[in-house]
Design a protein around this motif. Sequence first.
Motif, PDB file in Angstrom:
ATOM      1  N   LEU A  83       0.831  -1.201   0.000  1.00 36.15           N
ATOM      2  CA  LEU A  83       0.000   0.000   0.000  1.00 36.15           C
ATOM      3  C   LEU A  83       0.867   1.254   0.000  1.00 36.15           C
ATOM      4  O   LEU A  83       0.569   2.228  -0.705  1.00 36.15           O
ATOM      5  CB  LEU A  83      -0.931  -0.026   1.210  1.00 36.15           C
ATOM      6  N   ARG A  84       1.938   1.249   0.775  1.00 33.79           N
ATOM      7  CA  ARG A  84       2.852   2.403   0.753  1.00 33.79           C
ATOM      8  C   ARG A  84       3.474   2.574  -0.631  1.00 33.79           C
ATOM      9  O   ARG A  84       3.648   3.697  -1.112  1.00 33.79           O
ATOM     10  CB  ARG A  84       3.955   2.222   1.796  1.00 33.79           C
ATOM     11  N   SER A  85       3.838   1.476  -1.251  1.00 38.05           N
ATOM     12  CA  SER A  85       4.433   1.563  -2.588  1.00 38.05           C
ATOM     13  C   SER A  85       3.436   2.118  -3.606  1.00 38.05           C
ATOM     14  O   SER A  85       3.803   2.942  -4.460  1.00 38.05           O
ATOM     15  CB  SER A  85       4.918   0.181  -3.020  1.00 38.05           C
ATOM     16  N   ILE A  86       2.195   1.704  -3.509  1.00 37.16           N
ATOM     17  CA  ILE A  86       1.166   2.210  -4.430  1.00 37.16           C
ATOM     18  C   ILE A  86       0.952   3.702  -4.230  1.00 37.16           C
ATOM     19  O   ILE A  86       0.777   4.467  -5.194  1.00 37.16           O
ATOM     20  CB  ILE A  86      -0.141   1.426  -4.226  1.00 37.16           C
ATOM     21  N   ILE A  87       0.973   4.160  -2.983  1.00 34.83           N
ATOM     22  CA  ILE A  87       0.796   5.598  -2.707  1.00 34.83           C
ATOM     23  C   ILE A  87       1.912   6.403  -3.362  1.00 34.83           C
ATOM     24  O   ILE A  87       1.681   7.459  -3.965  1.00 34.83           O
ATOM     25  CB  ILE A  87       0.742   5.849  -1.191  1.00 34.83           C
ATOM     26  N   GLY A  88       3.154   5.933  -3.239  1.00 37.70           N
ATOM     27  CA  GLY A  88       4.275   6.670  -3.806  1.00 37.70           C
ATOM     28  C   GLY A  88       4.292   6.678  -5.321  1.00 37.70           C
ATOM     29  O   GLY A  88       4.819   7.614  -5.928  1.00 37.70           O
ATOM     30  N   LYS A  89       3.715   5.670  -5.964  1.00 36.57           N
ATOM     31  CA  LYS A  89       3.723   5.598  -7.426  1.00 36.57           C
ATOM     32  C   LYS A  89       2.528   6.286  -8.075  1.00 36.57           C
ATOM     33  O   LYS A  89       2.513   6.449  -9.305  1.00 36.57           O
ATOM     34  CB  LYS A  89       3.745   4.135  -7.874  1.00 36.57           C
ATOM     35  N   SER A  90       1.535   6.649  -7.304  1.00 32.62           N
ATOM     36  CA  SER A  90       0.291   7.188  -7.859  1.00 32.62           C
ATOM     37  C   SER A  90       0.180   8.675  -7.573  1.00 32.62           C
ATOM     38  O   SER A  90       0.830   9.213  -6.676  1.00 32.62           O
ATOM     39  CB  SER A  90      -0.924   6.460  -7.267  1.00 32.62           C
ATOM     40  N   GLU A  91      -0.668   9.329  -8.336  1.00 28.62           N
ATOM     41  CA  GLU A  91      -1.005  10.730  -8.111  1.00 28.62           C
ATOM     42  C   GLU A  91      -2.303  10.829  -7.318  1.00 28.62           C
ATOM     43  O   GLU A  91      -3.043   9.849  -7.185  1.00 28.62           O
ATOM     44  CB  GLU A  91      -1.136  11.470  -9.441  1.00 28.62           C
ATOM     45  N   LEU A  92      -2.576  12.038  -6.844  1.00 33.90           N
ATOM     46  CA  LEU A  92      -3.761  12.222  -6.016  1.00 33.90           C
ATOM     47  C   LEU A  92      -5.038  11.964  -6.801  1.00 33.90           C
ATOM     48  O   LEU A  92      -5.982  11.365  -6.268  1.00 33.90           O
ATOM     49  CB  LEU A  92      -3.757  13.644  -5.440  1.00 33.90           C
ATOM     50  N   ASP A  93      -5.072  12.390  -8.050  1.00 32.90           N
ATOM     51  CA  ASP A  93      -6.269  12.159  -8.860  1.00 32.90           C
ATOM     52  C   ASP A  93      -6.525  10.668  -9.060  1.00 32.90           C
ATOM     53  O   ASP A  93      -7.684  10.230  -9.087  1.00 32.90           O
ATOM     54  CB  ASP A  93      -6.129  12.856 -10.216  1.00 32.90           C
ATOM     55  N   ASP A  94      -5.461   9.873  -9.185  1.00 34.18           N
ATOM     56  CA  ASP A  94      -5.641   8.427  -9.328  1.00 34.18           C
ATOM     57  C   ASP A  94      -6.204   7.808  -8.055  1.00 34.18           C
ATOM     58  O   ASP A  94      -7.059   6.910  -8.108  1.00 34.18           O
ATOM     59  CB  ASP A  94      -4.313   7.766  -9.684  1.00 34.18           C
ATOM     60  N   LEU A  95      -5.740   8.275  -6.902  1.00 37.01           N
ATOM     61  CA  LEU A  95      -6.257   7.740  -5.645  1.00 37.01           C
ATOM     62  C   LEU A  95      -7.728   8.078  -5.442  1.00 37.01           C
ATOM     63  O   LEU A  95      -8.457   7.317  -4.795  1.00 37.01           O
ATOM     64  CB  LEU A  95      -5.440   8.285  -4.470  1.00 37.01           C
ATOM     65  N   LEU A  96      -8.156   9.207  -5.998  1.00 38.53           N
ATOM     66  CA  LEU A  96      -9.545   9.625  -5.804  1.00 38.53           C
ATOM     67  C   LEU A  96     -10.475   9.095  -6.888  1.00 38.53           C
ATOM     68  O   LEU A  96     -11.655   8.851  -6.602  1.00 38.53           O
ATOM     69  CB  LEU A  96      -9.616  11.157  -5.763  1.00 38.53           C
ATOM     70  N   CYS A  97      -9.974   8.925  -8.107  1.00 39.36           N
ATOM     71  CA  CYS A  97     -10.857   8.589  -9.232  1.00 39.36           C
ATOM     72  C   CYS A  97     -10.599   7.203  -9.811  1.00 39.36           C
ATOM     73  O   CYS A  97     -11.555   6.525 -10.212  1.00 39.36           O
ATOM     74  CB  CYS A  97     -10.715   9.643 -10.333  1.00 39.36           C
ATOM     75  N   ASN A  98      -9.353   6.778  -9.882  1.00 36.92           N
ATOM     76  CA  ASN A  98      -9.014   5.512 -10.543  1.00 36.92           C
ATOM     77  C   ASN A  98      -8.659   4.436  -9.522  1.00 36.92           C
ATOM     78  O   ASN A  98      -7.589   3.823  -9.574  1.00 36.92           O
ATOM     79  CB  ASN A  98      -7.858   5.729 -11.520  1.00 36.92           C
ATOM     80  N   ARG A  99      -9.556   4.211  -8.582  1.00 38.29           N
ATOM     81  CA  ARG A  99      -9.266   3.233  -7.539  1.00 38.29           C
ATOM     82  C   ARG A  99      -9.316   1.799  -8.065  1.00 38.29           C
ATOM     83  O   ARG A  99      -8.651   0.921  -7.511  1.00 38.29           O
ATOM     84  CB  ARG A  99     -10.257   3.390  -6.387  1.00 38.29           C
TER      85      ARG A  99
END
Length: 298
Positions: free
Chosen positions: A117-133
């Motif tokens: 989960l930490r690795s996914i957070i570092g590789k993703s942007e905020l818009d991806d975390l909010l829209c492309n879950r």
Amino acid sequence: MALAIVLTVLALVVVGLAASVRVVRQIERGVVFRLGRVQDHLRTPGVTAIIPVVDRLHKINIQVVTMPVPAQEGITRDNVTVRVDAVVYFRVVDPIRACVEVQDYTFAVAQVAQTSLRSIIGKSELDDLLCNRERLNEGLALMIDSPAVGWGVSIDRVEIKDVALPETMKRSMSRQAEAERERRSRIITADGEFQASKKLSAAAGAMSDTPAALQLRLLQTIVEVAAEKNSTVVLPFPVELLRFLDKGAGGLVEQRSKGADATTHALEKGVRVPRPSQERAPTTDAVTEPAPPSRGIG
């Protein structure tokens, strides 16, 4: 003496049977270790027997386990600090590997889920975390499933539950959304005015062809204003009178312009132009008529 021996033997047999009989539930599978060595044959649900002192039975639950992942704080690729938590659904598909290859498969899956989960957070942007879950969930499940396959564990699915944002970021996003709504409202208003201007232009063209329609529209406007505010007095001003005054003002300006041009032309030729104050009115000789002769009385 013989009876005592028989009873002792029967007691030992009963104790041995009690120690060797095991019950495996439907949701479990039994893994037998004989003298420390795992047996390839799994014990299925129901009653099963083992050799006392020689065999040891370990029961492995094969149900789907729902394990929440604690919230992990990290920095996204666009430098935004967020806290993200998730939930993992997994089950044991190979009880022998789950019992032999890893000491505690539940704890191992939990640790892998947190690091993934930490690795996914570092590789993703905020818009991806909010829209492309959905895409992130698939990537996270693949990252957890890679080491879990060797443990006899299958990851069914992984879901990101919540994304906690800082208060400053929440306010910034709120202002951005408000500005976007304001932009849309202005575009809609401008589009409406543009369409209305087209309709008004068409109406003006129709009224110019039929002057009577303009008078009818004027009367209708007077009726509407009188219905809304009875204290308002409306005095219609004829458009023709405005046109007449406009033409008269234009003629006066043109006449003054011609007079100024004539004066300038005369000055250029060296002719003295008398001022209005120096002009004299033409004198006329007064003609006196003789008085009629007076008649005497008597």
